[in-house]
Design an enzyme around this catalytic site. Structure first.
Site, PDB file in Angstrom:
ATOM      1  N   ASP A   1       0.826  -1.214   0.000  1.00  0.00           N
ATOM      2  CA  ASP A   1       0.000   0.000   0.000  1.00  0.00           C
ATOM      3  C   ASP A   1       0.863   1.268   0.000  1.00  0.00           C
ATOM      4  OD1 ASP A   1      -2.394   1.347  -0.075  1.00  0.00           O
ATOM      5  OD2 ASP A   1      -2.704   1.310   2.093  1.00  0.00           O
TER       6      ASP A   1
ATOM      7  N   ARG B   1       0.434   7.743  -2.437  1.00  0.00           N
ATOM      8  CA  ARG B   1       0.959   8.724  -1.486  1.00  0.00           C
ATOM      9  C   ARG B   1       2.442   8.990  -1.727  1.00  0.00           C
ATOM     10  NH1 ARG B   1      -1.456   5.862   3.621  1.00  0.00           N
ATOM     11  NH2 ARG B   1      -2.093   4.419   1.978  1.00  0.00           N
TER      12      ARG B   1
ATOM     13  N   ASN C   1     -10.544  -2.334  -6.146  1.00  0.00           N
ATOM     14  CA  ASN C   1      -9.726  -1.356  -6.887  1.00  0.00           C
ATOM     15  C   ASN C   1     -10.283  -1.032  -8.287  1.00  0.00           C
ATOM     16  OD1 ASN C   1      -6.587  -2.583  -5.472  1.00  0.00           O
ATOM     17  ND2 ASN C   1      -7.819  -0.824  -4.844  1.00  0.00           N
TER      18      ASN C   1
ATOM     19  N   ARG D   1     -11.573   2.537  -8.961  1.00  0.00           N
ATOM     20  CA  ARG D   1     -10.707   3.716  -9.149  1.00  0.00           C
ATOM     21  C   ARG D   1     -10.910   4.330 -10.538  1.00  0.00           C
ATOM     22  NH1 ARG D   1      -5.045   2.733  -5.958  1.00  0.00           N
ATOM     23  NH2 ARG D   1      -6.005   2.054  -4.023  1.00  0.00           N
TER      24      ARG D   1
ATOM     25  N   ARG E   1       1.776  -5.056   6.092  1.00  0.00           N
ATOM     26  CA  ARG E   1       1.126  -3.990   5.327  1.00  0.00           C
ATOM     27  C   ARG E   1       2.017  -2.761   5.393  1.00  0.00           C
ATOM     28  NH1 ARG E   1      -5.045  -2.474   4.214  1.00  0.00           N
ATOM     29  NH2 ARG E   1      -4.650  -0.633   2.968  1.00  0.00           N
TER      30      ARG E   1
ATOM     31  N   ARG F   1      -5.329  -2.100   8.578  1.00  0.00           N
ATOM     32  CA  ARG F   1      -6.511  -2.896   8.205  1.00  0.00           C
ATOM     33  C   ARG F   1      -6.132  -3.923   7.154  1.00  0.00           C
ATOM     34  NH1 ARG F   1      -7.640   2.360   6.615  1.00  0.00           N
ATOM     35  NH2 ARG F   1      -7.135   2.745   4.429  1.00  0.00           N
ATOM     36  N   LEU F   2      -7.036  -4.917   6.994  1.00  0.00           N
ATOM     37  CA  LEU F   2      -6.745  -6.017   6.065  1.00  0.00           C
ATOM     38  C   LEU F   2      -7.313  -5.774   4.666  1.00  0.00           C
ATOM     39  CD1 LEU F   2      -7.238  -9.140   8.377  1.00  0.00           C
ATOM     40  CD2 LEU F   2      -5.102  -8.111   7.614  1.00  0.00           C
ATOM     41  N   SER F   3      -8.241  -4.823   4.522  1.00  0.00           N
ATOM     42  CA  SER F   3      -8.794  -4.491   3.206  1.00  0.00           C
ATOM     43  C   SER F   3      -9.165  -5.730   2.375  1.00  0.00           C
ATOM     44  CB  SER F   3      -7.823  -3.591   2.423  1.00  0.00           C
ATOM     45  OG  SER F   3      -7.576  -2.396   3.133  1.00  0.00           O
TER      46      SER F   3
ATOM     47  N   GLU G   1       0.811 -13.517  11.951  1.00  0.00           N
ATOM     48  CA  GLU G   1       1.368 -12.417  12.734  1.00  0.00           C
ATOM     49  C   GLU G   1       1.347 -11.171  11.858  1.00  0.00           C
ATOM     50  OE1 GLU G   1       2.317 -12.366  15.903  1.00  0.00           O
ATOM     51  OE2 GLU G   1       1.706 -14.471  16.098  1.00  0.00           O
TER      52      GLU G   1
END
Ligand code: IPE
Ligand code: IPE
Ligand code: MG
Length: 254
Positions: A24, A28, A72, A75, A192, A198-200, A211
């Site tokens: 992810d 950004r 996705n 988008r 992540r 979050r797991l999305s 873990e």
């Protein structure tokens, strides 16, 4: 075997056989540099290459990368089209690296949703790397965990109606057999990037006891040092699966 011998680092504790990564923060990363989001996706490919190669060299057995979710598709179409072109190019360009590192590629997800060119190159790369016996690289494409479970359940109910499965015998193992790639054991470590907690919709069933490790850097900056940090953290986790660690259990009953 990869051309270079597999070298598992000694981090003073267990090493994960299966790592899953939610890649992810590409958008950004680019925006922070005043670039358009798509440049972040392009830069993310370099991280995919480095992490895949490092994992193969360290003897990770399976690596599952969340590359594109069912969500996705929502988008803007320019971004989706760019991502699909990038995927197609990746699947062609990475063949040599995958072969050099003895990596077998497998797509998981609603692969029929992919544009024809990307799907064709995915099938080709899967076929070319099918004989490799080193690491398994699973690319989650048009993947959604709820979709996986719903599709699996539909197939299971169909088989039950056809008399192939006795509803009274359905258990966790039965359901697992209807998921995308039931032979691969669950991820030991789920990473992540970009600081999101979050797991999305990623591997909700399979990550029951994984873990979790969240890296604050965006995916294009997640390279070997950041991977080593995650492995180091994993080496010091206590996996209890709802039970008790043996030493502690003895203390309690003593
Ligand atoms: C991850 O980066 C790549 C995909 C989901 C395809 P993002 O595109 O989600 O980047 P951010 O989270 O918007 O920064
Ligand atoms: C998850 O990232 C999907 C992939 C990494 C492919 P998203 O950026 O789509 O997730 P959300 O929207 O932040 O939950
Ligand atoms: Mg994101």
């Amino acid at each position: 075997m990869p051309k270079e011998a597999v070298q598992r680092p000694d981090l003073g504790g267990p090493f994960p056989d299966h790592i899953a990564i939610i890649m992810d923060g590409n958008g950004r990363w680019a925006q922070e540099r005043n670039m358009r989001r798509v440049f972040g996706h392009r830069e993310g490919i370099a991280s995919v290459r480095e992490i895949t190669t490092e994992c193969a060299r360290m003897g990770v057995k399976s690596l599952t990368l969340y590359a594109f979710s069912v969500e996705n598709w929502k988008r803007p179409s320019v971004e989706v089209r760019y991502l699909m072109r990038l995927l197609r190019r990746y699947l062609i360009d990475e063949r040599d690296t995958l072969m050099d590192n003895d990596v077998r590629l497998l797509g998981i997800g609603r692969l029929d949703d992919l544009p024809e060119g990307a799907l064709r190159e995915l099938r080709r790369t899967e076929a070319i790397t099918a004989g490799n016996r080193g690491m398994l690289l699973r690319l989650a494409l048009s993947y959604g965990s709820r979709t996986e479970l719903a599709d699996g359940l539909r197939a299971l109910v169909r088989d039950a109606k056809a008399g192939l499965v006795d509803p009274g015998d359905v258990n966790e193992e039965t359901l697992r057999r209807y998921l995308y790639d039931p032979e691969t054991p669950d991820p030991d470590l789920m990473i992540r990037t970009a600081g999101e907690m979050r797991l999305s919709n990623f591997l909700l069933w399979q990550a029951s006891y994984s873990e979790l490790f969240v890296a604050n850097v965006c995916w294009p900056e997640f390279r070997k040092p950041q991977l080593m940090e995650a492995l180091e953290a994993y080496a010091h986790r206590e996996r209890k699966y709802g039970g008790l660690i043996q030493d502690h259990a003895n203390e309690q009953t003593a």
